[in-house]
Design a protein around this motif. Sequence first.
Motif, PDB file in Angstrom:
ATOM      1  N   GLN A 299       0.809  -1.216   0.000  1.00  0.00           N
ATOM      2  CA  GLN A 299       0.000   0.000   0.000  1.00  0.00           C
ATOM      3  C   GLN A 299       0.848   1.274   0.000  1.00  0.00           C
ATOM      4  N   GLN A 300       1.831   1.367   0.902  1.00  0.00           N
ATOM      5  CA  GLN A 300       2.588   2.610   1.032  1.00  0.00           C
ATOM      6  C   GLN A 300       3.718   2.732   0.006  1.00  0.00           C
ATOM      7  N   GLU A 301       4.378   1.602  -0.286  1.00  0.00           N
ATOM      8  CA  GLU A 301       5.517   1.656  -1.201  1.00  0.00           C
ATOM      9  C   GLU A 301       5.103   1.476  -2.667  1.00  0.00           C
ATOM     10  N   MET A 302       4.090   0.621  -2.902  1.00  0.00           N
ATOM     11  CA  MET A 302       3.744   0.264  -4.269  1.00  0.00           C
ATOM     12  C   MET A 302       2.419   0.859  -4.724  1.00  0.00           C
ATOM     13  N   GLY A 303       1.666   1.462  -3.788  1.00  0.00           N
ATOM     14  CA  GLY A 303       0.470   2.199  -4.174  1.00  0.00           C
ATOM     15  C   GLY A 303      -0.774   1.387  -4.439  1.00  0.00           C
ATOM     16  N   PHE A 304      -0.823   0.145  -3.978  1.00  0.00           N
ATOM     17  CA  PHE A 304      -2.025  -0.654  -4.157  1.00  0.00           C
ATOM     18  C   PHE A 304      -3.086  -0.259  -3.128  1.00  0.00           C
ATOM     19  N   SER A 305      -4.363  -0.456  -3.481  1.00  0.00           N
ATOM     20  CA  SER A 305      -5.464  -0.164  -2.560  1.00  0.00           C
ATOM     21  C   SER A 305      -5.578  -1.293  -1.531  1.00  0.00           C
ATOM     22  N   PRO A 306      -6.316  -1.072  -0.435  1.00  0.00           N
ATOM     23  CA  PRO A 306      -6.518  -2.154   0.541  1.00  0.00           C
ATOM     24  C   PRO A 306      -7.139  -3.397  -0.076  1.00  0.00           C
ATOM     25  N   LEU A 307      -8.129  -3.216  -0.980  1.00  0.00           N
ATOM     26  CA  LEU A 307      -8.752  -4.378  -1.610  1.00  0.00           C
ATOM     27  C   LEU A 307      -7.760  -5.111  -2.498  1.00  0.00           C
ATOM     28  N   GLU A 308      -6.962  -4.367  -3.266  1.00  0.00           N
ATOM     29  CA  GLU A 308      -5.946  -5.007  -4.110  1.00  0.00           C
ATOM     30  C   GLU A 308      -4.909  -5.725  -3.256  1.00  0.00           C
ATOM     31  N   THR A 309      -4.551  -5.140  -2.116  1.00  0.00           N
ATOM     32  CA  THR A 309      -3.602  -5.780  -1.205  1.00  0.00           C
ATOM     33  C   THR A 309      -4.147  -7.101  -0.689  1.00  0.00           C
ATOM     34  N   ALA A 310      -5.451  -7.125  -0.363  1.00  0.00           N
ATOM     35  CA  ALA A 310      -6.067  -8.362   0.113  1.00  0.00           C
ATOM     36  C   ALA A 310      -5.950  -9.464  -0.936  1.00  0.00           C
ATOM     37  N   TRP A 311      -6.169  -9.109  -2.205  1.00  0.00           N
ATOM     38  CA  TRP A 311      -6.058 -10.113  -3.261  1.00  0.00           C
ATOM     39  C   TRP A 311      -4.611 -10.546  -3.483  1.00  0.00           C
ATOM     40  N   ASP A 358      10.778  -4.006  -6.276  1.00  0.00           N
ATOM     41  CA  ASP A 358      10.846  -2.577  -6.545  1.00  0.00           C
ATOM     42  C   ASP A 358       9.461  -1.961  -6.410  1.00  0.00           C
ATOM     43  N   ALA A 359       9.419  -0.643  -6.221  1.00  0.00           N
ATOM     44  CA  ALA A 359       8.146   0.052  -6.056  1.00  0.00           C
ATOM     45  C   ALA A 359       7.279  -0.042  -7.306  1.00  0.00           C
ATOM     46  N   ASP A 360       7.894  -0.225  -8.480  1.00  0.00           N
ATOM     47  CA  ASP A 360       7.141  -0.298  -9.723  1.00  0.00           C
ATOM     48  C   ASP A 360       6.998  -1.726 -10.243  1.00  0.00           C
ATOM     49  N   ALA A 361       7.139  -2.710  -9.363  1.00  0.00           N
ATOM     50  CA  ALA A 361       7.032  -4.109  -9.768  1.00  0.00           C
ATOM     51  C   ALA A 361       5.626  -4.429 -10.256  1.00  0.00           C
ATOM     52  N   GLU A 362       5.517  -5.383 -11.166  1.00  0.00           N
ATOM     53  CA  GLU A 362       4.228  -5.801 -11.694  1.00  0.00           C
ATOM     54  C   GLU A 362       3.491  -6.688 -10.693  1.00  0.00           C
ATOM     55  N   VAL A 363       2.181  -6.802 -10.882  1.00  0.00           N
ATOM     56  CA  VAL A 363       1.353  -7.641  -9.997  1.00  0.00           C
ATOM     57  C   VAL A 363       1.840  -9.084 -10.005  1.00  0.00           C
ATOM     58  N   ILE A 364       2.195  -9.591 -11.169  1.00  0.00           N
ATOM     59  CA  ILE A 364       2.632 -10.987 -11.263  1.00  0.00           C
ATOM     60  C   ILE A 364       3.892 -11.229 -10.433  1.00  0.00           C
ATOM     61  N   ASP A 365       4.754 -10.196 -10.323  1.00  0.00           N
ATOM     62  CA  ASP A 365       5.961 -10.325  -9.504  1.00  0.00           C
ATOM     63  C   ASP A 365       5.606 -10.515  -8.030  1.00  0.00           C
ATOM     64  N   GLY A 426      12.435   3.732  12.166  1.00  0.00           N
ATOM     65  CA  GLY A 426      12.746   4.361  10.894  1.00  0.00           C
ATOM     66  C   GLY A 426      13.309   3.429   9.848  1.00  0.00           C
ATOM     67  N   ALA A 427      13.268   2.116  10.100  1.00  0.00           N
ATOM     68  CA  ALA A 427      13.792   1.158   9.132  1.00  0.00           C
ATOM     69  C   ALA A 427      12.819   1.036   7.956  1.00  0.00           C
ATOM     70  N   PRO A 428      13.327   0.846   6.744  1.00  0.00           N
ATOM     71  CA  PRO A 428      12.429   0.627   5.599  1.00  0.00           C
ATOM     72  C   PRO A 428      11.671  -0.684   5.755  1.00  0.00           C
ATOM     73  N   VAL A 429      10.501  -0.755   5.139  1.00  0.00           N
ATOM     74  CA  VAL A 429       9.668  -1.940   5.311  1.00  0.00           C
ATOM     75  C   VAL A 429      10.357  -3.186   4.755  1.00  0.00           C
ATOM     76  N   GLN A 430      11.219  -3.014   3.743  1.00  0.00           N
ATOM     77  CA  GLN A 430      11.948  -4.168   3.207  1.00  0.00           C
ATOM     78  C   GLN A 430      12.847  -4.796   4.261  1.00  0.00           C
ATOM     79  N   ALA A 431      13.364  -3.969   5.193  1.00  0.00           N
ATOM     80  CA  ALA A 431      14.231  -4.494   6.248  1.00  0.00           C
ATOM     81  C   ALA A 431      13.473  -5.462   7.150  1.00  0.00           C
ATOM     82  N   THR A 432      12.177  -5.207   7.351  1.00  0.00           N
ATOM     83  CA  THR A 432      11.400  -6.123   8.190  1.00  0.00           C
ATOM     84  C   THR A 432      11.238  -7.473   7.519  1.00  0.00           C
ATOM     85  N   LEU A 433      11.155  -7.482   6.190  1.00  0.00           N
ATOM     86  CA  LEU A 433      11.070  -8.764   5.479  1.00  0.00           C
ATOM     87  C   LEU A 433      12.388  -9.532   5.576  1.00  0.00           C
ATOM     88  N   TRP A 434      13.520  -8.804   5.536  1.00  0.00           N
ATOM     89  CA  TRP A 434      14.807  -9.477   5.757  1.00  0.00           C
ATOM     90  C   TRP A 434      14.865 -10.048   7.175  1.00  0.00           C
TER      91      TRP A 434
END
Length: 470
Positions: A299-311, A358-365, A426-434
Amino acid sequence: MSRLFSNRPGDDGLPGSERRLAVLALILGTTMAVMDNSMVNLALPSIAADLEVAPADAVWVTNLFQVTCAAFLLVFAALSELVGRRRIYMGGLVLFAVAALGCALSRSLEALLAFRALQGVAAAATLSIGPSLYRAIFPSRLLGSALGLSSLVVGIGYAAGPALGGSILSVARWPWLFALPALPAMGAVVLAWRALPREPGRRGGFDGWGALLAMVTLGGFFVAMDGNGAELPGLETLGWLALSLIAGAAFLARQRRAPYPLMALSMFAERRFSLAVSSQGLAFVGQGLAFVALSFLYQQEMGFSPLETAWLFTPWPLTIMVAGPLAGRLADRFNPSLLSSAGLVLLMIGLGSLAMLDADAEVIDCLWRTALCGLGFGFFQPPNNRELMGSVPAEKSANASGVMSTTRTVGQSLGVALVGACLAAGAPVQATLWAGMAATGLSLLASLGRVSLAGEALRARRRAAAESVQ
């Protein structure tokens, strides 16, 4: 699926013809408990608006359910040894239905929270002993397949919950989310009364002081973990955490000298059990962390809506639904620790690949990476659960089931709290995934540590099966 209800000479558990109704009772109870929270999460904004309360206050509709459920898991697992698992399970279903109707009829936040707390207690009664009931129903040779079926049911609950909740809210108000599950709950009561194995309770007392300390330990821990989301002051959160740690130390001291301990510490002397518990807890830290981190990433990094995030989340439970039953079946034939370790490797790769989006990654990614995580977790959980439940004597299975449920919920909650801590720093969200990948790596080390032990147990099980046929 038909092999789950087949009979062989020397089988323990229920006869094949009696397993179907018993399993259906477990499926209904588990599905309701899992779907309930995922559906209610969608309704929190509507609840806040309808009851005229702040959104932060409405969050406690979810948090209080989790706190009370976690606090009572060990209590009900121990109590089931005294009065019988069938009675505890049926009582939990009845209480769940009554509390659900109470939630539906609530017209104030205070009343709703009271009934949600009761629902949490009811969910603890069913979830704490669910895995041990699978062991009581199915023969040992099918335990992995049975627990794979349980994984399938949980996956369905997580996948269908948001969709079903959204569909209900599109045509009805939020009280219907609570009212509708009451009917299947009562149906599950009838099935449980007819089909679950009747067993005598053990003689002896109940560790009341241990139960109180366990509730304070787990309840305090979950309140502390939810502190950031509920906007509790920092000192208050630390106070709850300190209370949890003190009560936890007192609980362990009590268990060493209690005549009827709530949690038999002797189980942890079995390395297969202790390593399976450790591996499960760390894996759920990784999963819990990823679930929250991905919400921020999408949602914050890639700009998807809550409904799109759920899917975008959907591939995770869907692949668990596919992989879980297969992994459980394979765990009955091959070394379960090798299977669970392979699943953790896939989960690590999936989490690492998500962290590199990346922030501009495709849905399939997003989709294939999320599916890879679900595939890995699906191959990890049923074999690991088989090791956890199968490594202790049958008479300790209820106790082991309570430990398993508690470890799962604690790990998940700790993962969520770690996301909050990382983002607050203040860590980027990607750091939490690591960080989630690192927790999964520690889980992998624990899983690999019992490969040889699991192999020896498998060979012993094969010898016993061959001797029973001769």
